[in-house]
Design a protein around this motif. Structure first.
Motif, PDB file in Angstrom:
ATOM      1  N   SER A 188      -2.378   0.314  -2.022  1.00 16.90           N
ATOM      2  CA  SER A 188      -2.293  -1.142  -1.999  1.00 16.90           C
ATOM      3  C   SER A 188      -1.582  -1.616  -0.739  1.00 16.90           C
ATOM      4  O   SER A 188      -0.567  -1.056  -0.329  1.00 16.90           O
ATOM      5  N   ARG A 190       0.059  -4.250  -0.473  1.00 18.40           N
ATOM      6  CA  ARG A 190       1.360  -4.774  -0.884  1.00 18.40           C
ATOM      7  C   ARG A 190       2.392  -3.668  -0.994  1.00 18.40           C
ATOM      8  O   ARG A 190       3.573  -3.859  -0.669  1.00 18.40           O
ATOM      9  N   ALA A 193       1.649  -1.356   3.764  1.00 17.62           N
ATOM     10  CA  ALA A 193       0.611  -1.903   4.647  1.00 17.62           C
ATOM     11  C   ALA A 193       0.078  -0.865   5.620  1.00 17.62           C
ATOM     12  O   ALA A 193      -1.133  -0.786   5.869  1.00 17.62           O
ATOM     13  N   HIS A 196      -2.030   1.650   3.759  1.00 22.09           N
ATOM     14  CA  HIS A 196      -3.276   0.987   3.375  1.00 22.09           C
ATOM     15  C   HIS A 196      -4.270   1.021   4.537  1.00 22.09           C
ATOM     16  O   HIS A 196      -5.449   1.333   4.340  1.00 22.09           O
TER      17      HIS A 196
END
Length: 278
Positions: A188, A190, A193, A196
């Protein structure tokens, strides 16, 4: 490490990094600055497939294994062929039905069954494809271990299993928005970053690897919405188009482009699938 004449030869392609092994050569004591050479010509797939595959890598930066940035500029292929077929369907049954049609058409046009690769993002998708083909009377084999199966049957595998292999014709099936990128394989934004972003790039590289397994013909299909990785520019992709043999696709290319199969693809910014990469 003390350098010596002809003591080490390394070939790599950062665009095909589909695992989390991230190292720099200098960090391992291997000095490559001023000693590296980019391989820019592909003899293992066509300019059309390379050009399409390059689009998958759009807007991303890849390292050169030593802390710098790799570029896709200048890579090309002297081989010509049909553009990849992109087919969208309203339901999975229809998609698998057209996969059967495509594989049968390839075989009827003279492609040996073992020269056909059917690639999926997940094992479940592979099993669904195996069931569809075998129910239709087509021989299949699930690849295990390493290398290709030495049997007259369509080679069935996940995208990860396909790395290092090549086939005359490749069908990448199940390339839907809910499967590529695969949610379970992406951290994720969130939560982390940076992670991700790395996970997204790995999924992009995985699709790139899958597409560049094809030498002569590439067919990509999905159910519902197509993967956003297939349209980095946000362009709308066509829904269903009939399956074609490699020869039919090549003739369509000649008609639409007024092309000549002897013309090289030199000068086009194709993908970094080099003559020595796997």
């Amino acid at each position: 490490m003390q350098p010596g004449p002809n003591d080490l030869f390394i070939v790599g392609d950062a665009h095909q990094r589909i695992y989390d092994n991230r190292v720099t050569l200098s960090g391992l004591g291997i000095e490559v600055r001023g000693r590296a050479h980019r391989l820019t010509v592909s003899y293992r797939t066509t300019a059309e497939i390379l050009r399409f595959s390059t689009q998958i890598l759009a807007n991303e930066s890849y390292d050169d294994f030593d802390g710098g940035l790799e570029t896709i500029a200048g890579y090309h292929s002297p081989l010509r062929g049909p553009r990849p077929d992109l087919d969208g369907f309203d339901d999975r049954e229809a998609e698998l039905g057209e996969l059967v049609t495509a594989v049968r058409l390839w075989i009827d046009s003279g492609v040996r069954p073992e020269e056909i690769g059917v690639l999926s993002r997940t094992k479940r998708q592979t099993e669904e494809a195996v069931t569809a083909l075998t129910t239709a009377g087509l021989a299949t084999v699930r690849l295990k271990g390493t290398g290709r199966a030495r049997t007259e049957a369509a080679q069935m595998m996940t995208m990860h299993r396909a790395k290092g292999l090549e086939f005359r014709c490749v069908a990448v099936q199940g390339a839907s928005a809910d499967m590529l990128p695969l949610a379970a394989a992406v951290t994720s934004a969130r939560a982390d970053a940076a992670r991700h972003q790395q996970d997204q790039m790995r999924e992009r590289s995985l699709l790139f690897v899958a597409c560049t397994r094809a030498r002569d013909a590439l067919r990509i299909s999905w159910t519902g919405q197509p993967s956003p990785l297939l349209r980095p520019d946000g362009a709308q992709l066509a829904r269903h188009s009939p399956a074609r043999s490699p020869e039919q696709g090549h003739q369509a290319m000649l008609v639409t482009e007024g092309g000549d199969p002897s013309v090289t693809g030199g000068g086009t910014p194709d993908s970094p699938e080099s003559s020595a990469s796997g």
